[in-house]
Design a protein around this motif. Structure first.
Motif, PDB file in Angstrom:
ATOM      1  N   SER A 271     -11.631  49.623 -10.640  1.00  0.00           N
ATOM      2  CA  SER A 271     -13.048  50.063 -10.697  1.00  0.00           C
ATOM      3  C   SER A 271     -13.787  50.267 -11.920  1.00  0.00           C
ATOM      4  O   SER A 271     -14.704  50.545 -11.917  1.00  0.00           O
ATOM      5  CB  SER A 271     -12.821  51.545  -9.874  1.00  0.00           C
ATOM      6  OG  SER A 271     -12.169  52.431 -10.928  1.00  0.00           O
ATOM      7  N   SER A 275     -17.910  43.823 -14.459  1.00  0.00           N
ATOM      8  CA  SER A 275     -18.156  42.512 -14.216  1.00  0.00           C
ATOM      9  C   SER A 275     -17.479  41.601 -15.057  1.00  0.00           C
ATOM     10  O   SER A 275     -16.401  42.115 -15.712  1.00  0.00           O
ATOM     11  CB  SER A 275     -19.641  42.021 -14.761  1.00  0.00           C
ATOM     12  OG  SER A 275     -19.994  42.308 -15.825  1.00  0.00           O
ATOM     13  N   GLY A 329     -15.224  42.678  -4.982  1.00  0.00           N
ATOM     14  CA  GLY A 329     -16.467  43.228  -5.057  1.00  0.00           C
ATOM     15  C   GLY A 329     -16.943  43.307  -6.618  1.00  0.00           C
ATOM     16  O   GLY A 329     -18.015  44.047  -6.823  1.00  0.00           O
ATOM     17  N   ILE A 330     -16.457  42.364  -7.384  1.00  0.00           N
ATOM     18  CA  ILE A 330     -16.952  42.567  -8.786  1.00  0.00           C
ATOM     19  C   ILE A 330     -17.829  41.394  -9.311  1.00  0.00           C
ATOM     20  O   ILE A 330     -17.354  40.247  -9.037  1.00  0.00           O
ATOM     21  CB  ILE A 330     -15.741  42.590  -9.739  1.00  0.00           C
ATOM     22  CG1 ILE A 330     -14.734  43.743  -9.705  1.00  0.00           C
ATOM     23  CG2 ILE A 330     -16.204  42.609 -11.404  1.00  0.00           C
ATOM     24  CD1 ILE A 330     -13.332  43.771 -10.068  1.00  0.00           C
ATOM     25  N   ARG A 419     -21.391  46.300  -5.124  1.00  0.00           N
ATOM     26  CA  ARG A 419     -19.840  46.016  -5.087  1.00  0.00           C
ATOM     27  C   ARG A 419     -19.178  46.073  -3.745  1.00  0.00           C
ATOM     28  O   ARG A 419     -18.292  45.024  -3.466  1.00  0.00           O
ATOM     29  CB  ARG A 419     -19.049  46.953  -5.848  1.00  0.00           C
ATOM     30  CG  ARG A 419     -19.463  46.866  -7.381  1.00  0.00           C
ATOM     31  CD  ARG A 419     -18.446  48.106  -7.976  1.00  0.00           C
ATOM     32  NE  ARG A 419     -17.041  47.680  -8.212  1.00  0.00           N
ATOM     33  CZ  ARG A 419     -16.575  47.416  -9.426  1.00  0.00           C
ATOM     34  NH1 ARG A 419     -17.272  46.904 -10.429  1.00  0.00           N
ATOM     35  NH2 ARG A 419     -15.286  47.060  -9.504  1.00  0.00           N
ATOM     36  N   ARG A 423     -17.824  42.687  -1.881  1.00  0.00           N
ATOM     37  CA  ARG A 423     -16.471  42.323  -1.623  1.00  0.00           C
ATOM     38  C   ARG A 423     -16.714  41.806   0.070  1.00  0.00           C
ATOM     39  O   ARG A 423     -15.615  41.258   0.518  1.00  0.00           O
ATOM     40  CB  ARG A 423     -15.795  43.726  -1.512  1.00  0.00           C
ATOM     41  CG  ARG A 423     -14.270  43.881  -0.910  1.00  0.00           C
ATOM     42  CD  ARG A 423     -13.573  45.347  -1.089  1.00  0.00           C
ATOM     43  NE  ARG A 423     -14.381  46.129   0.022  1.00  0.00           N
ATOM     44  CZ  ARG A 423     -13.811  46.046   1.081  1.00  0.00           C
ATOM     45  NH1 ARG A 423     -12.824  45.501   1.412  1.00  0.00           N
ATOM     46  NH2 ARG A 423     -14.566  46.885   1.991  1.00  0.00           N
TER      47      ARG A 423
END
Length: 532
Positions: A271, A275, A329-330, A419, A423
């Motif tokens: 988390s 990026s 999700g990045i 995010r 994902r």
């Protein structure tokens, strides 16, 4: 042509030497550095040809099984046109031009293998050889594959001319064993908790360390260390980019990076990653391909460098490092010179990355610094517009999925929305046909049900007269198109399957966030949440 098939292979002595060298160099320019070891399959291969008493070198394609065979000229078939694949007979040796992309190589090798070919001899268009990985299955899922049953080698164009019409003895020696490779992570401290990953790879199938993107990380670290960073930068150098996947998955790319992100997730550290900027294969050229996430495409650095480089921007993350990040999700960007430098990659052509020049290093450093400061939560409109435009007017079911993703804004803040939409939205789509020979492969937001993908799939199903493969990261279907086949029924079933799975993932995400919100409220004694 003198050539020995050596590179910096995962788990090899050469890989350990280079990782130690890189770590020692990086320590002079960063605030901290460490190494993570991870499991890989270590592969070795050697190839020789004997023609009319003369011995010539060749390159065995990774994972090719060992073979020693002597064949007469009648068994050697030169395949000038892929339209003639159906004319090939069992136990022949096929000589065919090396394809112009990796996905075409994988599919062509599989099609030839399925026809009982004894050996595939690929040739290049010059005095060099090239070797990319082949497997025993055609898909690109994250399910296990198998080693190929048909050996494949590569020779130069001159050797290919010698082979046709003569008796040839071919010898391929190869071995596969368990080993360990290294991931190097090094940090340049800024302010705050968030961090941007700058990623390179330090293994190569043919060549030396100057053929890896990690070879420029030390120079890049010097640039970044001089900057006044608003956040933290973590330099990552990983191995097993195209070879060594311990799980032997069909999508065998970026195994070391996938291992690292899974490790960070298990430690609760993923988390922190704001990026990522990935350095894919980069060779000496002014043409650079920028593969980006929709919320990152408007970074000012990219707009100001068009006079120095010929930049092309797209969103297809297939077989690139950025795909690993967006799948988690990045938001991420990959800089690469592929496909422009395809013949330089994993080949004996004299193409290195040390000739990129100061302009390229400056571009990469400024882009990394910009990512540290960039608040992509202000670009949610670009993300929404891209999702809607990607689906387009394909089907009602696909459009409903796009709007279902957009509905996440009702329960998530903008940062979490970007995010989670990333994902849930990113996927893989590929379609292949053996007659006429064609391959399509993309990794993008809602790519499986995008207007472009469904149009491509409809065209393939209508025109294909041979074997067809359609799939994503979880499954694929193989079929032989015959009389009575209904492309519309197939398309309808395909869309229903994709939409049902995607909607299920989105609904699960919504439920999870609502439950987490209720739990947080109950901790603070809010009666409404306690009652839930």
């Amino acid at each position: 042509m003198e050539f020995r098939q050596h590179g910096i292979l995962p788990g090899s002595i050469e890989e350990r030497r280079f990782s130690h060298y890189l770590l020692s160099r990086l320590k002079d320019h960063v605030d901290w550095a460490k190494t993570i070891n991870f499991p890989v399959y270590s592969w070795r291969g050697e190839c020789t040809l004997e023609i009319s008493g003369e011995t010539y070198n060749c390159a065995a394609l990774p994972y090719s099984p060992p073979v020693e065979v002597e064949v007469n000229s009648m068994s050697i078939k030169l395949l000038n046109s892929l339209a003639d694949i159906h004319k090939l007979v069992n136990d022949s040796i096929v000589v065919v031009k090396y394809p112009e992309s990796y996905t075409e190589l994988r599919w062509l090798h599989y099609v030839l293998s399925s026809r009982g070919i004894k050996l595939v001899v690929f040739y290049t268009n010059g005095d060099y050889v090239k070797a990319d990985t082949v497997l025993g299955t055609p898909g690109f899922t994250f399910n296990p594959s198998t080693p190929p049953s048909t050996p494949a080698i590569c020779v130069s164009s001159g050797i290919a001319r010698l082979i046709t019409g003569r008796s040839v003895r071919v010898r391929v020696e190869s071995s596969l064993s368990s080993s360990e490779a290294s991931i190097i992570i090094a940090g340049i401290n800024g302010r705050g908790e968030g961090e941007v990953h700058v990623v390179g790879y330090h293994d190569v199938l043919i060549g030396k360390y100057t053929n890896t993107s990690s070879s420029i990380l030390c120079k890049l670290a010097r640039y970044l260390k001089k900057s006044s960073l608003q956040g933290n930068i973590v330099l990552v150098s990983y191995s097993a980019r195209e070879l060594g996947d311990k799980q032997f998955t069909e999508y065998h790319y970026t195994w070391g990076l996938r291992y690292l992100l899974k490790l960070l997730e298990s430690r609760g550290e993923l988390s922190r990653v704001h990026s990522a900027l990935a350095l894919g294969p980069l060779h000496s050229t002014r043409r650079i391909r920028v593969v980006t996430h929709p919320v990152l495409k408007n970074i000012p650095v990219l707009e100001k460098t068009t006079s120095l480089f010929e930049l092309s921007v797209d969103h297809n993350h297939a077989l690139l490092e950025s795909h690993v990040y967006v799948s988690n999700g990045i938001p991420a960007i990959t800089l690469t010179t592929l496909p422009y430098s395809w013949w330089c990659h994993n080949s004996t052509l004299n193409c290195t990355q040390t000739d990129l020049g100061e302009d390229a290093l400056s571009l990469i450093a400024r882009l990394a610094s910009s990512l540290v400061e960039y608040d992509y939560s202000v670009s949610t409109r670009e993300l929404d517009n891209y999702v809607v435009s990607t689906v387009g007017e394909s089907t009602l079911e696909a459009r409903s999925t796009a709007f279902r993703i957009k509905s996440l804004t009702r329960i998530l803040n903008t940062h979490d929305y970007v995010r989670e939409a990333t994902r849930l939205g990113y996927g893989i789509f590929y379609s292949m046909c053996s007659d006429p020979f064609s391959v399509t492969f993309s990794a993008d937001l809602l790519v499986e049900i995008s207007e472009k993908s469904l149009s491509t799939l409809r065209s393939v199903l209508e025109k294909c007269a041979g074997e067809v493969v359609v799939g994503n990261s979880e499954w694929y279907l193989t079929a032989r198109i015959s009389k009575g086949f209904s492309s519309e029924i197939f398309l309808k079933s395909y869309i229903e399957k994709i939409v049902k799975k995607r909607n299920s993932l989105i609904d699960s995400s919504v439920i999870r966030y609502l439950c987490e919100k209720a739990l947080r409220g109950s901790y603070h004694g809010v009666e409404e949440h306690r009652n839930r």
